[in-house]
Design a protein around this motif. Structure first.
Motif, PDB file in Angstrom:
ATOM      1  N   ARG A   1       0.826  -1.203   0.000  1.00 25.75           N
ATOM      2  CA  ARG A   1       0.000   0.000   0.000  1.00 25.75           C
ATOM      3  C   ARG A   1       0.865   1.260   0.000  1.00 25.75           C
ATOM      4  O   ARG A   1       0.554   2.229  -0.688  1.00 25.75           O
ATOM      5  N   GLU A   2       1.966   1.236   0.751  1.00 26.60           N
ATOM      6  CA  GLU A   2       2.866   2.385   0.757  1.00 26.60           C
ATOM      7  C   GLU A   2       3.492   2.606  -0.615  1.00 26.60           C
ATOM      8  O   GLU A   2       3.698   3.743  -1.037  1.00 26.60           O
ATOM      9  N   ARG A   3       3.746   1.519  -1.318  1.00 25.18           N
ATOM     10  CA  ARG A   3       4.289   1.648  -2.675  1.00 25.18           C
ATOM     11  C   ARG A   3       3.248   2.287  -3.599  1.00 25.18           C
ATOM     12  O   ARG A   3       3.577   3.115  -4.449  1.00 25.18           O
ATOM     13  N   ASP A   4       1.990   1.907  -3.423  1.00 23.83           N
ATOM     14  CA  ASP A   4       0.913   2.541  -4.202  1.00 23.83           C
ATOM     15  C   ASP A   4       0.882   4.042  -3.942  1.00 23.83           C
ATOM     16  O   ASP A   4       0.760   4.851  -4.872  1.00 23.83           O
ATOM     17  N   VAL A   5       0.967   4.408  -2.672  1.00 23.43           N
ATOM     18  CA  VAL A   5       0.932   5.821  -2.285  1.00 23.43           C
ATOM     19  C   VAL A   5       2.161   6.543  -2.822  1.00 23.43           C
ATOM     20  O   VAL A   5       2.065   7.675  -3.305  1.00 23.43           O
ATOM     21  N   PHE A   6       3.304   5.890  -2.778  1.00 19.13           N
ATOM     22  CA  PHE A   6       4.539   6.464  -3.311  1.00 19.13           C
ATOM     23  C   PHE A   6       4.377   6.818  -4.791  1.00 19.13           C
ATOM     24  O   PHE A   6       4.707   7.928  -5.229  1.00 19.13           O
ATOM     25  N   HIS A   7       3.845   5.888  -5.578  1.00 23.88           N
ATOM     26  CA  HIS A   7       3.641   6.148  -7.006  1.00 23.88           C
ATOM     27  C   HIS A   7       2.624   7.267  -7.225  1.00 23.88           C
ATOM     28  O   HIS A   7       2.771   8.085  -8.139  1.00 23.88           O
ATOM     29  N   ALA A   8       1.595   7.293  -6.393  1.00 24.23           N
ATOM     30  CA  ALA A   8       0.580   8.345  -6.534  1.00 24.23           C
ATOM     31  C   ALA A   8       1.179   9.718  -6.231  1.00 24.23           C
ATOM     32  O   ALA A   8       0.912  10.690  -6.946  1.00 24.23           O
ATOM     33  N   ILE A   9       1.985   9.807  -5.178  1.00 21.47           N
ATOM     34  CA  ILE A   9       2.655  11.070  -4.861  1.00 21.47           C
ATOM     35  C   ILE A   9       3.548  11.482  -6.025  1.00 21.47           C
ATOM     36  O   ILE A   9       3.584  12.650  -6.420  1.00 21.47           O
ATOM     37  N   ALA A  10       4.268  10.511  -6.581  1.00 23.31           N
ATOM     38  CA  ALA A  10       5.204  10.799  -7.672  1.00 23.31           C
ATOM     39  C   ALA A  10       4.499  11.366  -8.900  1.00 23.31           C
ATOM     40  O   ALA A  10       5.105  12.087  -9.696  1.00 23.31           O
ATOM     41  N   HIS A  11       3.221  11.058  -9.048  1.00 18.20           N
ATOM     42  CA  HIS A  11       2.453  11.579 -10.178  1.00 18.20           C
ATOM     43  C   HIS A  11       1.672  12.838  -9.813  1.00 18.20           C
ATOM     44  O   HIS A  11       0.835  13.307 -10.574  1.00 18.20           O
ATOM     45  N   GLY A  12       1.939  13.379  -8.616  1.00 20.04           N
ATOM     46  CA  GLY A  12       1.373  14.666  -8.247  1.00 20.04           C
ATOM     47  C   GLY A  12       0.000  14.630  -7.624  1.00 20.04           C
ATOM     48  O   GLY A  12      -0.652  15.671  -7.509  1.00 20.04           O
ATOM     49  N   LEU A  13      -0.480  13.459  -7.184  1.00 15.77           N
ATOM     50  CA  LEU A  13      -1.806  13.386  -6.589  1.00 15.77           C
ATOM     51  C   LEU A  13      -1.797  13.954  -5.179  1.00 15.77           C
ATOM     52  O   LEU A  13      -0.842  13.769  -4.425  1.00 15.77           O
ATOM     53  N   SER A  14      -2.869  14.637  -4.820  1.00 13.27           N
ATOM     54  CA  SER A  14      -3.038  15.156  -3.468  1.00 13.27           C
ATOM     55  C   SER A  14      -3.546  14.043  -2.556  1.00 13.27           C
ATOM     56  O   SER A  14      -3.933  12.960  -3.021  1.00 13.27           O
ATOM     57  N   ASN A  15      -3.571  14.309  -1.254  1.00 12.43           N
ATOM     58  CA  ASN A  15      -4.073  13.302  -0.317  1.00 12.43           C
ATOM     59  C   ASN A  15      -5.513  12.914  -0.615  1.00 12.43           C
ATOM     60  O   ASN A  15      -5.880  11.745  -0.547  1.00 12.43           O
ATOM     61  N   SER A  16      -6.336  13.897  -0.942  1.00 11.02           N
ATOM     62  CA  SER A  16      -7.746  13.588  -1.227  1.00 11.02           C
ATOM     63  C   SER A  16      -7.872  12.745  -2.498  1.00 11.02           C
ATOM     64  O   SER A  16      -8.712  11.837  -2.564  1.00 11.02           O
ATOM     65  N   GLU A  17      -7.040  13.022  -3.486  1.00 12.28           N
ATOM     66  CA  GLU A  17      -7.086  12.232  -4.728  1.00 12.28           C
ATOM     67  C   GLU A  17      -6.581  10.809  -4.490  1.00 12.28           C
ATOM     68  O   GLU A  17      -7.118   9.855  -5.057  1.00 12.28           O
ATOM     69  N   ILE A  18      -5.561  10.671  -3.638  1.00 12.05           N
ATOM     70  CA  ILE A  18      -5.068   9.332  -3.294  1.00 12.05           C
ATOM     71  C   ILE A  18      -6.139   8.561  -2.530  1.00 12.05           C
ATOM     72  O   ILE A  18      -6.371   7.373  -2.782  1.00 12.05           O
ATOM     73  N   ALA A  19      -6.811   9.250  -1.607  1.00  5.32           N
ATOM     74  CA  ALA A  19      -7.876   8.606  -0.833  1.00  5.32           C
ATOM     75  C   ALA A  19      -8.988   8.102  -1.749  1.00  5.32           C
ATOM     76  O   ALA A  19      -9.488   6.984  -1.582  1.00  5.32           O
ATOM     77  N   GLU A  20      -9.342   8.929  -2.734  1.00  2.86           N
ATOM     78  CA  GLU A  20     -10.403   8.536  -3.661  1.00  2.86           C
ATOM     79  C   GLU A  20      -9.969   7.363  -4.543  1.00  2.86           C
ATOM     80  O   GLU A  20     -10.742   6.442  -4.780  1.00  2.86           O
ATOM     81  N   ARG A  21      -8.729   7.384  -4.985  1.00  2.00           N
ATOM     82  CA  ARG A  21      -8.245   6.330  -5.877  1.00  2.00           C
ATOM     83  C   ARG A  21      -8.210   4.979  -5.180  1.00  2.00           C
ATOM     84  O   ARG A  21      -8.575   3.948  -5.765  1.00  2.00           O
ATOM     85  N   PHE A  22      -7.772   4.948  -3.922  1.00  3.47           N
ATOM     86  CA  PHE A  22      -7.573   3.673  -3.237  1.00  3.47           C
ATOM     87  C   PHE A  22      -8.650   3.389  -2.184  1.00  3.47           C
ATOM     88  O   PHE A  22      -8.500   2.467  -1.390  1.00  3.47           O
ATOM     89  N   TYR A  23      -9.718   4.199  -2.192  1.00  2.00           N
ATOM     90  CA  TYR A  23     -10.842   3.994  -1.271  1.00  2.00           C
ATOM     91  C   TYR A  23     -10.379   3.982   0.189  1.00  2.00           C
ATOM     92  O   TYR A  23     -10.699   3.078   0.971  1.00  2.00           O
ATOM     93  N   LEU A  24      -9.592   5.003   0.534  1.00  2.00           N
ATOM     94  CA  LEU A  24      -9.072   5.151   1.882  1.00  2.00           C
ATOM     95  C   LEU A  24      -9.565   6.465   2.480  1.00  2.00           C
ATOM     96  O   LEU A  24      -9.972   7.372   1.755  1.00  2.00           O
ATOM     97  N   SER A  25      -9.507   6.571   3.795  1.00  2.00           N
ATOM     98  CA  SER A  25      -9.805   7.853   4.425  1.00  2.00           C
ATOM     99  C   SER A  25      -8.575   8.746   4.293  1.00  2.00           C
ATOM    100  O   SER A  25      -7.440   8.265   4.149  1.00  2.00           O
ATOM    101  N   GLU A  26      -8.789  10.063   4.351  1.00  2.52           N
ATOM    102  CA  GLU A  26      -7.649  10.978   4.226  1.00  2.52           C
ATOM    103  C   GLU A  26      -6.689  10.830   5.405  1.00  2.52           C
ATOM    104  O   GLU A  26      -5.480  11.012   5.247  1.00  2.52           O
TER     105      GLU A  26
END
Length: 229
Positions: A169-194
């Protein structure tokens, strides 16, 4: 208020410093502790005042914002630098990012944008929109010693070890950060809370020994995990 964000303003134009001070101090959570008119003064004032965030102009006489940013980040790794630029693809601004700044902001930004950017870099988020993140990668491409091709295969052991420490999951978040996603966008993509995303982001930064999200973007490119357009 003891938990106010302490800001140092650096710009060679007095009116810009005055204007930014008025905007920032309208927010009760921010206090401007001082200002400086050039890079040398910025380095000295940072040492003296220990601000949380330095708002740094890059084009100044004498020691410019790039050199000042590099010195400040090296001497005070806990201080975040937010770069001011006139154009969103300003090479000077990218140079400051490479030197350790946590993001950049256009000088004509609205007051709310300035306050949001200060808060973002203070909490460890980079003040870079996805479009700017892509532009940053494109700009860095010809300047890094290794291109994307072959980096994965020959990555030095310390890099490989750091990546191996990340959970799936941290690797998923790492890739999302690398592509410029915000916390809210990461939460929406992976169905997580902020709040859960914030926890993952903090762990990613710690395990990769990254200063902030912008540093994560640069590491991802250097390791061949993100390619320029």
């Amino acid at each position: 208020m003891t938990d106010q964000i302490r800001v140092l303003l650096v710009d060679d134009q007095t009116l810009i410093r005055v204007g930014f001070r008025l905007v920032l101090e309208a927010d009760p959570g921010i206090v401007v502790v001082g200002d400086a008119g050039d890079g040398a003064e910025a380095i000295a004032r940072t040492r003296e005042l220990r601000p949380d965030v330095v708002i740094m102009d890059v084009r100044m006489p004498g020691i410019d914002g790039i050199a000042a940013t590099q010195a400040i980040v090296a001497q005070h790794p806990d201080v975040r630098v937010l770069v001011l630029t006139t154009f969103d693809l300003d090479e000077y601004a990218f140079g400051a990012i490479r030197a350790g700044a946590s993001g950049f902001l256009l000088k004509d930004a609205q007051g709310a944008e300035l306050i949001a950017a200060v808060r973002a870099v203070h909490r460890g988020d980079g003040a870079l929109a996805p479009r700017a993140t892509r532009a940053l990668l494109d700009h860095l491409a010809p300047r890094l010693p290794d291109g994307p091709s072959g980096v994965n295969a020959s990555a030095p052991a310390p890099q490989t070890d750091r990546l191996a420490e990340l959970t799936e999951r941290e690797r998923d978040v790492f890739h999302a950060i690398a592509h410029g996603l915000s916390n809210s966008e990461i939460a929406e993509r992976f169905y997580l809370s902020e709040s859960t995303v914030k926890t993952h982001v903090g762990r990613v930064l710690a395990k990769l020994a990254a200063r902030d999200r912008v540093h994560v973007v640069i590491l991802a490119y250097e390791w061949g995990l993100v390619e320029p357009a």
